[in-house]
Design an enzyme around this catalytic site. Sequence first.
Site, short mmCIF file in Angstrom:
data_model
loop_
_atom_site.label_atom_id
_atom_site.label_comp_id
_atom_site.label_asym_id
_atom_site.label_seq_id
_atom_site.Cartn_x
_atom_site.Cartn_y
_atom_site.Cartn_z
N VAL A 68 0.80 -1.22 0.00
CA VAL A 68 0.00 0.00 0.00
C VAL A 68 0.84 1.27 0.00
CG1 VAL A 68 -2.01 -1.08 1.10
CG2 VAL A 68 -0.24 -0.01 2.54
N TYR A 167 5.68 4.45 15.25
CA TYR A 167 4.31 3.91 15.19
C TYR A 167 3.29 4.91 15.75
CZ TYR A 167 0.49 0.55 15.85
OH TYR A 167 -0.73 -0.10 15.80
C1 BGC Z 1 -0.22 -2.11 18.74
C2 BGC Z 1 -0.07 -3.32 19.64
C3 BGC Z 1 -0.36 -2.95 21.07
C4 BGC Z 1 -1.66 -2.16 21.21
C5 BGC Z 1 -1.89 -1.64 22.62
C6 BGC Z 1 -1.58 -1.50 18.95
O1 BGC Z 1 -1.79 -0.42 18.10
O2 BGC Z 1 -0.04 -2.49 17.38
O3 BGC Z 1 1.24 -3.84 19.53
O4 BGC Z 1 -0.46 -4.12 21.86
O5 BGC Z 1 -1.66 -1.08 20.31
O6 BGC Z 1 -0.75 -1.04 23.17
#
Ligand code: BGC
Length: 269
Positions: A68, A167
Site C-alpha cells: 500500500v 508507530y
Molecule cells: C499495537 C499493539 C499494542 C496495542 C496496545 C496496537 O496499536 O499495534 O502492539 O499491543 O496497540 O498497546
Amino acid sequence: MQNSRPLANQTAIVTGASSGIGKACAIALGAAGANVVLDFVGDAAGAEEAAAQIRLAGRQAITVLCDVSQEDQVVAMFQKTVATFGTVDILINNAGLQKDSPFVDMTVAQWDLVLNVNLKGQFLCAREAIREFIRRGSRPDVSVALGKIICMSSVHEIIPWAGHANYAASKGGVDLLMKSIAQEHGHLKIRVNSIAPGAIKTPINHDAWATPTAEQNLLKLIPYKRIGVPEDIGKLAVFLCSDDSDYIHGETIFIDGGMALYPGFEDNG
Ligand code: BGC
C-alpha cells in the site's frame, strides 16, 4: 428484525487482510454480505484462507498482492477491483506494521517503513477509493452513503508510546488524516471514520500476550481485564460500514477494554 446482510451488493477492499485484524474484518464483512478484495504483501496463504471462508459464506472474494505504500500498486489494486466487481463501496484502510526501537537508535529505514505503510498507505488507498466513489455515483438502493472508509488507527493515536515513536506518530497522523478527509468529503456523503483498537491478540503484539507473565502485565493496562480478539474489531467494522451508523462521521471509536482510561490511576494518584 435486524438486517443480517447489511452490506449486501457492496464490495469492500481490506488492506493487510492476511492476518490479525484485517483478516477478521474481511471475514466479518463477507459474512455481512459484501464481496471482498483481500490485500496482502507477504502471506498469500493467510489471505487465501480468509478468501475461502468468505466464498463458503456465499460471497465472492479475491486476493491481491499490493504494497500500500506504492502508488502504482494501489492504483492497480483499485483497477482490478473495479474490473472484477464493477466498483468499490467500502475501504478498510488496515495495513500496518511496527518497527520498534529506542528513539536514539531508531534508523531512518525504520522510521520510513512505518510511516510509509501506516500513513502514506492510508492516504494512497483513501484517495483511490474516493476517486472511485465519485466516478461511480450514488446507489441509494445499496447504501445511503456514496462510500465508506474506515481508517485503522490505535489507542496510540492518543497514548504516547516509548520505544515506538514511529508507530505512535503514524497513528497520530491517521487521526487528522481521517478527520480532514471526513471534513472535505462529508457533503458528498462519503463517510469516513477510524477504529482505534487497544491490545488485540494478533501477530503484531504476540510477545505481549504469549506467556502467562506477559499476559498478566498486559492486563494491568486493561480495566476490563480481557485482551481483545480480532473478531471484536470485525463486528465494529461491519457496523461502521452499514447504514445503521449513517450519522457517525469523522469519529474515532476506541475499542480497547478501557485501555485509554489511564488505568494507572485505578489505585494511584
Ligand atoms: C499495537 C499493539 C499494542 C496495542 C496496545 C496496537 O496499536 O499495534 O502492539 O499491543 O496497540 O498497546
